[in-house]
Design an enzyme around this catalytic site. Structure first.
Site, PDB file in Angstrom:
ATOM      1  CB  CYS A   1      50.000  -1.747  32.201  1.00  0.00           C
ATOM      2  SG  CYS A   1      51.382  -1.911  33.347  1.00  0.00           S
TER       3      CYS A   1
ATOM      4  CB  ILE B   1      50.032   8.924  26.489  1.00  0.00           C
ATOM      5  CG1 ILE B   1      51.058   9.801  27.212  1.00  0.00           C
ATOM      6  CG2 ILE B   1      49.657   9.509  25.172  1.00  0.00           C
ATOM      7  CD1 ILE B   1      52.385   9.977  26.457  1.00  0.00           C
TER       8      ILE B   1
ATOM      9  N   GLY C   1      56.488  11.758  33.444  1.00  0.00           N
ATOM     10  CA  GLY C   1      57.047  13.037  33.858  1.00  0.00           C
ATOM     11  C   GLY C   1      57.173  13.991  32.679  1.00  0.00           C
TER      12      GLY C   1
ATOM     13  N   GLY D   1      53.081  14.186  32.106  1.00  0.00           N
ATOM     14  CA  GLY D   1      54.030  15.220  32.527  1.00  0.00           C
ATOM     15  C   GLY D   1      53.393  16.507  32.996  1.00  0.00           C
TER      16      GLY D   1
END
Lengths: 256, 303
Positions: free
Chosen positions: B130, B191, B217, B244
């Site tokens: 994170c 990822i 995205g 994405g």
């Protein structure tokens, strides 16, 4: 109330002035019941550079004709593109979203206070309150006479008072300097929507007068359904999503 | 009928589509729009040992092909999840995985121990990636010793499937992947978001309260595909592709690159029915291309 994701046809796009326009859309299914103050998320068609949906206040609802109207201010590329939509274009909407304004009891009196595009959710609210037999006054504030929109429409529902910062119409000053604010305790609840600085001032005056005040917050949103936690606002209960715990909050809940 | 099922370690998923942590709430947010039972699985939001308020607002910035977020793992903590959320979602007939995050190795271990006994949580996803928390998070995922410390410690206490979510914000993703595998990861997901920033030229200030945030995205898809391809060739454990995925074609590209399953993230924000459309689109692709099983296209990239 189940949320829906559905296509809606653009029936009309009325330009009110160079800042504001009204988009009238017709969902392709029977309208769900919408609470005043709720919003929808709308895709911006023909705009590949606009990645996310746009959250928009629901301005008015016509169950008979199955339409929703949206009062939109042109502020960025998304709303700019929306302003170019024509009759027959199709948008995809998710609705009804969020918690709206709460009711008051018959015989009580409400004050609706809107600033600029923040008047948007107050039209449907005013209509619903009137239908329920609630006595109400409306104050709408703008910078100047040229910016004023839909005054006659609001005034046809309830007595509507205007403030302009330059004094070109109505009382000169801000909504909170309007003379009605000197006797706020005649109201049982204040409903407000507009720029945050305005709503903070309204909430402060309401608190001083001991009147309940509900404010409708605006925030940058992604999902609109409480999944992404992007649109939070600090409250007495910690960070809460404007999209699901709001957009309408009792001003007491906010750390203002 | 084509076979959409895939295996992640000892778990069989009915199809390869699950959801990226932090983009799907606790699943319940989406039940007006989709039947959760149709998913291969769903991964609930990043869960920490204690309640976290997350970062201040603004937390989101739109970009032309994606978005930046700086939520900072807002959640009510693992005990709240166990007591309040788990009883509400455990009946779903799909895999429910919990994304686990900590500021210290001990915190990761403590959360994993608490989740061990939840029958319907069939795996945890250890989030060492994170980018939006000051302590822990990505700090663990960007060095081999950091990866080793967390993964080996969690492995010692967690008996079920352990997925490790990798950060793309590294020079050599394969090294991180191999370290996680060596320390006992049963699967790798990659990822997480790419570190980015947005600036408001009008105010000359950063848009996000934290200045930098995580980019997700379509903008990150080529990076994610590259990393999934590199990692899946280098490890034996299954890889779950993320980054994405907006359409079935995007998901298929990840499968071809070597992912056994995929997670749909940011697409959920734009279309809450995206996951179901992606499942249906994968099935359609397999039928049209005469594949009997989705497994036939995993790693089937022709180079």
């Amino acid at each position: 109330m189940a949320k829906q994701v559905i296509d809606a046809e653009v029936l009309a796009n009325h330009k009110l002035n160079n800042k504001y326009f009204i988009l009238l859309i017709k969902p392709k299914k029977k309208l769900e019941l919408i609470q005043p103050g709720q919003f929808l998320q709308l895709t911006v068609p023909n705009a590949p550079e606009v990645f996310l949906r746009r959250p928009l206040s629901i301005h008015d609802v016509d169950y008979e004709n199955n339409t929703i109207s949206l009062l939109i201010q042109i502020v960025g590329k998304g709303t700019q593109k929306l302003s170019l939509l024509d009759k027959g274009n199709v948008v995809n909407i998710i609705y009804p979203l969020g918690k709206g304004y709460s009711n008051i009891e018959k015989g009580q009196k409400a004050l609706l206070v809107g600033g600029g595009c923040g008047i948007a959710p107050l039209l449907y609210l005013a209509k619903v309150l009137k239908k329920e037999g609630i006595d109400e006054d409306i104050i709408i504030g703008f910078k100047s006479k040229e910016d004023i929109i839909e005054y006659e429409l609001y005034n046809s529902i309830a007595p509507t008072f205007v403030t302009t910062e330059d004094g070109s119409m109505g009382e000169k000053g801000y909504v909170t300097t309007h003379s009605l604010f000197s006797s706020l305790n005649m109201y049982n609840k204040i409903y407000t929507c507009g720029p945050e600085v305005m709503m903070k001032a309204v909430a402060k005056r309401a608190k001083e007068a001991g009147v309940e005040c509900e404010v409708s917050l605006e925030n940058t949103m992604a999902c609109g359904i409480g999944a992404c936690l992007c649109c939070v606002t600090p409250t007495v209960n910690g960070h809460q999503c404007v999209c699901t715990e709001g957009p309408v909050f009792n001003s007491k809940e906010l750390l203002w | 009928m084509v076979d959409l099922s895939v295996n992640i370690h000892q778990l069989t998923m009915k199809n390869p589509v699950t959801t990226a942590s932090g983009t799907f709430g606790y699943g319940e947010e989406f039940t007006d729009f989709i039947d959760l039972n149709r998913l291969g699985g769903f991964i609930v939001k990043g869960t920490t040992l204690k309640h976290r308020e997350g970062n201040p607002y603004p937390r989101m910035a739109e970009t032309p092909a994606g978005m930046l977020n700086a939520v900072g793992l807002q959640n009510k903590g693992v005990d709240y999840f166990i007591e309040n959320i788990y009883p509400r979602i455990k009946h779903y007939d799909t895999h429910i995985w919990v994304n686990v995050s900590g500021s210290t190795v001990e915190e990761y271990v403590a959360i994993a121990e608490k989740l061990n006994d939840l029958e319907k949580i069939t795996a945890i996803e250890v989030n060492i990636s994170c980018p939006n928390v000051k302590e822990g998070g990505m700090a663990f995922g960007t060095t081999c010793p950091g990866v080793k410390a967390v993964v080996s410690a969690v492995r010692k206490v967690y008996q079920k499937t352990m997925i490790v979510k990798l950060s793309p914000n590294v020079t050599n993703i394969v090294e991180m992947a191999k370290t996680a595998e060596d320390e006992g990861a049963d699967a790798l997901s990659l990822i997480n978001t790419l570190l980015g920033m947005a600036i408001d030229a009008k105010t000359r200030r950063p848009v996000l309260s934290t200045i930098t945030g995580g980019l997700s995205g379509p903008a990150v898809k080529p990076v994610a595909l590259r990393m999934v391809w590199q990692v899946s060739k280098a490890v034996k454990v299954p890889v779950i592709g993320i980054g994405g995925i907006m359409t079935a074609t995007d998901a298929i590209e990840f499968l071809l690159a070597g992912a056994t399953a995929v997670q749909v993230g940011t697409a959920n924000f734009i279309d809450p029915q995206a996951t179901i459309k992606i499942i249906e689109g994968i099935e359609q692709y397999l039928i049209e291309n005469k594949f009997k099983s989705v497994k036939d296209i995993v790693g089937a990239l022709i180079v």
